[in-house]
Design a protein around this motif. Structure first.
Motif, short mmCIF file in Angstrom:
data_model
loop_
_atom_site.label_atom_id
_atom_site.label_comp_id
_atom_site.label_asym_id
_atom_site.label_seq_id
_atom_site.Cartn_x
_atom_site.Cartn_y
_atom_site.Cartn_z
N ALA A 131 36.35 40.15 47.07
CA ALA A 131 36.98 38.77 46.53
C ALA A 131 38.38 38.41 47.03
O ALA A 131 38.61 37.25 47.38
N PHE A 132 39.11 39.44 47.23
CA PHE A 132 40.51 39.20 47.69
C PHE A 132 40.23 38.65 49.14
O PHE A 132 41.28 37.72 49.85
N PRO A 159 36.14 43.66 32.07
CA PRO A 159 35.34 43.11 33.00
C PRO A 159 35.42 41.54 33.27
O PRO A 159 35.04 40.91 34.38
N ARG A 160 35.80 40.96 32.20
CA ARG A 160 35.98 39.47 32.19
C ARG A 160 37.21 39.02 31.81
O ARG A 160 37.55 38.26 30.61
N PRO A 161 38.61 39.49 32.48
CA PRO A 161 39.68 39.07 31.86
C PRO A 161 39.92 37.49 31.89
O PRO A 161 39.26 36.73 32.63
N THR A 162 40.95 36.99 31.04
CA THR A 162 41.52 35.63 31.09
C THR A 162 42.49 35.78 32.37
O THR A 162 43.11 36.48 32.89
N ARG A 163 42.74 34.33 33.02
CA ARG A 163 43.68 34.45 33.88
C ARG A 163 45.00 34.99 33.52
O ARG A 163 45.76 35.85 34.48
N GLU A 164 45.58 34.83 32.41
CA GLU A 164 46.80 35.37 31.72
C GLU A 164 46.72 37.02 31.77
O GLU A 164 47.87 37.44 32.10
N GLU A 165 45.62 37.32 31.33
CA GLU A 165 45.48 38.70 31.36
C GLU A 165 45.45 39.19 32.60
O GLU A 165 46.01 40.52 32.80
N ALA A 166 44.95 38.74 33.59
CA ALA A 166 45.04 39.23 35.14
C ALA A 166 46.60 39.23 35.51
O ALA A 166 46.86 39.98 36.17
N ARG A 167 47.16 38.09 35.31
CA ARG A 167 48.63 37.97 35.32
C ARG A 167 49.21 39.08 35.01
O ARG A 167 49.94 39.80 35.65
N GLN A 168 49.18 39.42 33.75
CA GLN A 168 50.10 40.37 33.12
C GLN A 168 49.47 41.74 33.95
O GLN A 168 50.44 42.67 34.12
N TYR A 180 50.43 35.07 44.70
CA TYR A 180 50.09 35.26 43.38
C TYR A 180 48.91 34.66 42.95
O TYR A 180 47.86 35.01 42.64
N ASP A 181 48.68 33.46 43.19
CA ASP A 181 47.75 32.76 42.99
C ASP A 181 46.48 33.17 43.68
O ASP A 181 45.33 32.87 42.98
N HIS A 182 46.44 33.29 44.75
CA HIS A 182 45.44 33.93 45.44
C HIS A 182 44.81 35.15 44.88
O HIS A 182 43.67 35.51 44.91
N TYR A 183 45.96 36.04 44.77
CA TYR A 183 45.37 37.12 44.10
C TYR A 183 44.76 37.00 42.87
O TYR A 183 43.69 37.66 42.25
N LEU A 184 45.25 36.23 42.01
CA LEU A 184 44.53 35.88 40.66
C LEU A 184 43.16 35.15 40.93
O LEU A 184 42.35 35.51 40.10
N ASN A 185 43.11 34.34 41.87
CA ASN A 185 41.73 33.87 42.24
C ASN A 185 40.86 34.94 42.70
O ASN A 185 39.71 34.86 42.15
N GLY A 186 41.27 35.81 43.24
CA GLY A 186 40.59 37.05 43.66
C GLY A 186 40.12 37.73 42.66
O GLY A 186 38.95 38.27 42.63
N VAL A 187 40.99 38.08 41.62
CA VAL A 187 40.46 38.72 40.25
C VAL A 187 39.37 37.86 39.56
O VAL A 187 38.32 38.55 39.14
N MET A 188 39.82 36.52 39.57
CA MET A 188 38.71 35.75 38.81
C MET A 188 37.23 35.61 39.56
O MET A 188 36.26 35.71 38.53
N ARG A 189 37.34 35.77 40.75
CA ARG A 189 36.15 35.89 41.67
C ARG A 189 35.53 37.10 41.62
O ARG A 189 34.06 37.19 41.50
N ALA A 190 36.10 38.17 41.39
CA ALA A 190 35.43 39.62 41.50
C ALA A 190 34.86 39.81 39.92
O ALA A 190 34.03 40.63 39.67
#
Length: 195
Positions: A131-132, A159-168, A180-190
């Motif tokens: 995803a990254f 397994p399904r965090p919000t974007r804010e939870e991923a940010r934290q 940072y936004d690219h990494y957060l997008n990667g977490v959301m995609r994964a």
């Protein structure tokens, strides 16, 4: 009385036995100082990426140093070397830790996973790694292993965090490129929340 025993010989004898006794005590104290009671052993077994590895570790050695320079796991980066940047993030019993701030002896009986341990046996990448890549998350790539390990630990517990939870969850990993936004997008995609 012994006619050969003179005052001079008596004093020499006392000095000789005094020196012998003190050097013996010195040797005993020196040998005890090298291995004090409760001292740590040097050759230990570590569970790293599912394998038991025997390694010679000094008492003050950090886990990051052991992983990189003794086990050849160079995916664990050493950036600040004082627990601020997160480039050395690994999981220990599924919890993220800065490897530069942990003594290797403290993880003797625990499961350590580095970024090298995420790849499947057939060589395929972990979903977070893929995803990254898909989201072009890495820029220079120095912080990427730490970002990946934080994201993997997050998705294991949530397994399904919000974007804010991923940010934290990734807040302890600094990216000097500002991706940072690219990494957060990667977490959301994964996590299957971004297609």
């Amino acid at each position: 009385m012994n006619s050969r025993l003179t005052r001079r010989r008596f004093i020499k004898g006392v000095i000789f036995f005094g020196a012998a006794a003190s050097s013996g005590a010195g040797f005993y104290l020196a040998s005890a100082a090298s291995r004090p009671a409760g001292g740590v052993e040097r050759l230990i077994s570590l569970n790293v990426n599912g394998r038991t590895r025997r390694v010679d570790v000094t008492p003050q050695e950090t886990l990051a140093h052991t992983l990189r320079y003794k086990l050849g796991l160079t995916g664990t980066k050493i950036g600040c070397n004082r627990g601020e940047c997160g480039a050395c993030t690994v999981t220990v019993d599924d919890v993220t830790h800065y490897a530069c701030s942990m003594l290797t002896h403290s993880v003797k009986d625990r499961a350590v996973v580095t970024v090298e341990g995420l790849r499947a046996a057939d060589g395929s990448l972990h979903p977070v790694q893929q995803a990254f890549i898909d989201e072009l998350s890495p820029q220079c790539g120095f912080c990427t292993p730490g970002q990946i390990m934080s994201a993997v630990a997050l998705l294991k517990t949530n397994p399904r965090p919000t974007r804010e939870e991923a940010r934290q969850a990734l807040a302890g990993n600094l990216c000097r490129c500002g991706a940072y936004d690219h990494y957060l997008n990667g977490v959301m995609r994964a996590s299957g929340q971004l297609s």
